[in-house]
Design a protein around this motif. Structure first.
Motif, PDB file in Angstrom:
ATOM      1  N   GLN A   1      -6.737  20.357  -3.553  1.00  0.00           N
ATOM      2  CA  GLN A   1      -6.509  20.708  -2.614  1.00  0.00           C
ATOM      3  C   GLN A   1      -4.760  22.040  -2.584  1.00  0.00           C
ATOM      4  O   GLN A   1      -4.179  21.765  -1.299  1.00  0.00           O
ATOM      5  CB  GLN A   1      -6.534  19.331  -1.336  1.00  0.00           C
ATOM      6  CG  GLN A   1      -7.798  19.080  -1.447  1.00  0.00           C
ATOM      7  CD  GLN A   1      -8.620  20.002  -1.156  1.00  0.00           C
ATOM      8  OE1 GLN A   1      -8.230  20.885  -0.346  1.00  0.00           O
ATOM      9  NE2 GLN A   1      -9.628  19.243  -1.465  1.00  0.00           N
ATOM     10  N   GLY A   2      -4.182  22.420  -3.335  1.00  0.00           N
ATOM     11  CA  GLY A   2      -3.353  23.076  -3.273  1.00  0.00           C
ATOM     12  C   GLY A   2      -3.161  23.881  -2.528  1.00  0.00           C
ATOM     13  O   GLY A   2      -1.951  23.687  -1.893  1.00  0.00           O
ATOM     14  N   ARG A   3      -3.940  24.439  -2.149  1.00  0.00           N
ATOM     15  CA  ARG A   3      -4.248  25.859  -1.359  1.00  0.00           C
ATOM     16  C   ARG A   3      -4.449  25.035   0.011  1.00  0.00           C
ATOM     17  O   ARG A   3      -3.067  25.735   1.490  1.00  0.00           O
ATOM     18  CB  ARG A   3      -5.210  26.860  -1.025  1.00  0.00           C
ATOM     19  CG  ARG A   3      -5.094  28.086  -2.500  1.00  0.00           C
ATOM     20  CD  ARG A   3      -6.849  28.790  -2.636  1.00  0.00           C
ATOM     21  NE  ARG A   3      -6.785  29.881  -1.972  1.00  0.00           N
ATOM     22  CZ  ARG A   3      -7.697  30.487  -1.779  1.00  0.00           C
ATOM     23  NH1 ARG A   3      -8.523  30.602  -2.548  1.00  0.00           N
ATOM     24  NH2 ARG A   3      -7.377  31.378  -0.558  1.00  0.00           N
ATOM     25  N   ALA A   4      -4.888  24.159   0.621  1.00  0.00           N
ATOM     26  CA  ALA A   4      -4.814  23.946   1.695  1.00  0.00           C
ATOM     27  C   ALA A   4      -3.312  23.672   1.980  1.00  0.00           C
ATOM     28  O   ALA A   4      -2.262  23.215   3.120  1.00  0.00           O
ATOM     29  CB  ALA A   4      -5.718  23.478   2.502  1.00  0.00           C
TER      30      ALA A   4
ATOM     31  N   PRO B   1       0.602  -1.525  -0.138  1.00  0.00           N
ATOM     32  CA  PRO B   1       0.185  -0.049  -0.056  1.00  0.00           C
ATOM     33  C   PRO B   1       1.172   1.087   0.248  1.00  0.00           C
ATOM     34  O   PRO B   1       1.866   0.933   0.697  1.00  0.00           O
ATOM     35  CB  PRO B   1      -1.425  -0.356   1.621  1.00  0.00           C
ATOM     36  CG  PRO B   1      -0.149  -0.933   2.529  1.00  0.00           C
ATOM     37  CD  PRO B   1       0.640  -1.839   1.317  1.00  0.00           C
ATOM     38  N   THR B   2       0.220   2.006  -0.834  1.00  0.00           N
ATOM     39  CA  THR B   2       0.843   3.389  -0.343  1.00  0.00           C
ATOM     40  C   THR B   2       0.750   4.618   0.993  1.00  0.00           C
ATOM     41  O   THR B   2      -0.712   4.390   0.526  1.00  0.00           O
ATOM     42  CB  THR B   2       1.263   4.032  -2.355  1.00  0.00           C
ATOM     43  OG1 THR B   2      -0.006   4.474  -2.182  1.00  0.00           O
ATOM     44  CG2 THR B   2       1.594   3.307  -2.751  1.00  0.00           C
ATOM     45  N   VAL B   3       1.184   5.186   0.665  1.00  0.00           N
ATOM     46  CA  VAL B   3       0.630   6.920   1.842  1.00  0.00           C
ATOM     47  C   VAL B   3       0.387   7.525   0.976  1.00  0.00           C
ATOM     48  O   VAL B   3       1.050   7.678   0.160  1.00  0.00           O
ATOM     49  CB  VAL B   3       2.580   6.595   2.584  1.00  0.00           C
ATOM     50  CG1 VAL B   3       3.046   8.111   1.674  1.00  0.00           C
ATOM     51  CG2 VAL B   3       1.913   8.012   4.004  1.00  0.00           C
ATOM     52  N   THR B   4      -0.939   8.312   1.622  1.00  0.00           N
ATOM     53  CA  THR B   4      -1.878   9.025   1.065  1.00  0.00           C
ATOM     54  C   THR B   4      -1.488  10.560   1.349  1.00  0.00           C
ATOM     55  O   THR B   4      -0.612  10.964   2.800  1.00  0.00           O
ATOM     56  CB  THR B   4      -2.545   8.957   2.106  1.00  0.00           C
ATOM     57  OG1 THR B   4      -3.382   7.806   1.786  1.00  0.00           O
ATOM     58  CG2 THR B   4      -3.182  10.117   1.458  1.00  0.00           C
ATOM     59  N   THR B   5      -0.265  10.687   0.195  1.00  0.00           N
ATOM     60  CA  THR B   5       0.313  12.749   0.613  1.00  0.00           C
ATOM     61  C   THR B   5      -0.881  13.127  -0.313  1.00  0.00           C
ATOM     62  O   THR B   5      -1.600  13.057  -0.776  1.00  0.00           O
ATOM     63  CB  THR B   5       1.236  12.139  -0.484  1.00  0.00           C
ATOM     64  OG1 THR B   5       1.514  12.368  -1.362  1.00  0.00           O
ATOM     65  CG2 THR B   5       2.653  11.380   0.523  1.00  0.00           C
ATOM     66  N   TRP B   6      -0.039  14.727   0.122  1.00  0.00           N
ATOM     67  CA  TRP B   6      -1.201  16.195  -0.390  1.00  0.00           C
ATOM     68  C   TRP B   6      -1.338  15.128  -2.487  1.00  0.00           C
ATOM     69  O   TRP B   6      -2.108  16.101  -2.943  1.00  0.00           O
ATOM     70  CB  TRP B   6      -0.028  16.943  -0.199  1.00  0.00           C
ATOM     71  CG  TRP B   6      -0.899  17.410   0.930  1.00  0.00           C
ATOM     72  CD1 TRP B   6       0.020  17.804   1.716  1.00  0.00           C
ATOM     73  CD2 TRP B   6      -1.372  18.656   2.165  1.00  0.00           C
ATOM     74  NE1 TRP B   6      -0.313  18.052   3.427  1.00  0.00           N
ATOM     75  CE2 TRP B   6      -1.650  18.795   3.174  1.00  0.00           C
ATOM     76  CE3 TRP B   6      -3.176  18.919   0.996  1.00  0.00           C
ATOM     77  CZ2 TRP B   6      -2.521  18.809   3.879  1.00  0.00           C
ATOM     78  CZ3 TRP B   6      -3.847  19.530   2.239  1.00  0.00           C
ATOM     79  CH2 TRP B   6      -3.563  19.680   3.057  1.00  0.00           C
ATOM     80  N   GLN B   7       0.058  15.096  -2.498  1.00  0.00           N
ATOM     81  CA  GLN B   7       0.181  14.999  -3.459  1.00  0.00           C
ATOM     82  C   GLN B   7      -0.815  14.475  -4.551  1.00  0.00           C
ATOM     83  O   GLN B   7      -1.330  13.682  -5.640  1.00  0.00           O
ATOM     84  CB  GLN B   7       1.587  14.649  -4.471  1.00  0.00           C
ATOM     85  CG  GLN B   7       2.657  15.354  -4.414  1.00  0.00           C
ATOM     86  CD  GLN B   7       3.985  15.112  -4.059  1.00  0.00           C
ATOM     87  OE1 GLN B   7       4.869  13.802  -4.168  1.00  0.00           O
ATOM     88  NE2 GLN B   7       5.042  15.475  -4.809  1.00  0.00           N
TER      89      GLN B   7
END
Ligand SMILES: [Zn+2]
Length: 298
Positions: free
Chosen positions: A13-16, A2-8
């Motif tokens: 959600q670029g602003r957050a 499984p892969t880790v959830t990152t902002w990417q």
């Protein structure tokens, strides 16, 4: 693996992400965040993105620190597998779906100790309105004297319903998208579940075919959209719409019996929708009961 959830991995959600990155770079992490906006699923993903980033030595070593966890280190691997010992989610129980005072007390006892291995342990609440009464007051006391190396992340679809005293102790992080508006990805997931539920209450079933138990399907719904009330409401709404469509189609074909059955099912779905929305019925339990009623409509 499984892969880790990152902002990417989280769309739009670029602003957050930028706001979080600035806080991280300035070394001004708050003790508690309130996440608002976005869908329930997006809020859950953002909680994971934050928790993994502030514990990823590779991301923290960068200048300025990266808002995205590396996805390869030991800490990231544990977040990806869901086995990180310092990541805790407070969930509601019982018919009300509220977080029990005992759950908060257990957490407070644990907070007296330092984290097992995390730089910063994370206590997450997927729907903070599930904290009410004594449980909310106990959490408030903890927020007033925040323990070391601990970040609270309270997500909610309804920030207006939170105690002002809790809100004032948290930094707000606004996500893009309206609170109740599912993202495209969520919509696809919700529609797929509604189709599956429709197939589940298919009357022309082969009697020799193994029938999926309602509890398994309810668990699958919770796994796909999360345990929050909002997500379940959307699934039930989509199901009710399909059942009503199917009843209408059957009526047009002069199949009165089928039309009546599906109309009853649509009504049952709307009744449970109401129980959940207004009376705070526990989403997972309510969905399971509803599924039982859909299979054998009165
Ligand atoms: Zn990492």
């Amino acid at each position: 693996m499984p892969t880790v959830t990152t902002w990417q991995n989280i769309a739009d959600q670029g602003r957050a992400r930028d706001a979080f990155a600035r806080t991280l770079a300035a070394d001004r992490m708050p003790h508690a965040y309130i996440l608002t906006g976005g869908s329930a699923h997006v809020r859950r993903d953002v909680i994971l993105a934050i928790a993994s980033a502030i514990n990823c030595p590779v991301a923290l070593q960068q200048q300025p620190p990266s808002a995205d966890a590396c996805g390869r280190c030991e800490s990231c691997e544990k977040f990806a597998r869901g086995t990180h010992p310092d990541f805790h989610v407070l969930t509601g129980t019982g018919a009300s779906g509220q977080v029990a005072i005992e759950t908060v007390r257990d957490m407070i006892v644990r907070l007296a100790l330092l984290p097992n291995e995390a730089q910063v342990r994370v206590i997450a609440v997927h729907e903070a309105t599930a904290l009410a009464g004594p449980a909310a007051n106990a959490l408030l006391k903890t927020l007033e004297e925040p323990p070391a190396r601990t970040l609270f992340v309270l997500a909610t679809a309804a920030p207006d319903q939170l105690l002002p005293t809790i809100k004032s102790r948290c930094q707000r992080l606004r996500l893009a998208g309206r609170e109740d508006e599912p993202s495209n990805e969520d919509s696809a997931r919700i529609n797929a579940l509604a189709e599956r539920i429709l197939a589940f209450c298919n009357d022309a079933r082969d009697p020799t075919e193994a029938v999926e138990p309602a509890s398994d399907l309810a668990a699958a719904v919770a796994e796909k959209v999360g345990e929050t009330k909002n997500a379940h409401l959307l699934v039930i709404e989509a199901t009710a719409e399909r059942l009503a469509d199917r009843a209408r189609a059957a009526a047009l074909q002069h199949d009165t019996a089928a039309a009546r059955r599906d109309a009853r099912r649509a009504t049952a779905a709307l009744q449970w929708h109401f129980s959940m929305r207004v009376h705070n019925a526990h989403p997972v339990l309510a969905t399971e009961t509803l599924l039982g009623e859909l299979r054998d409509p009165l």
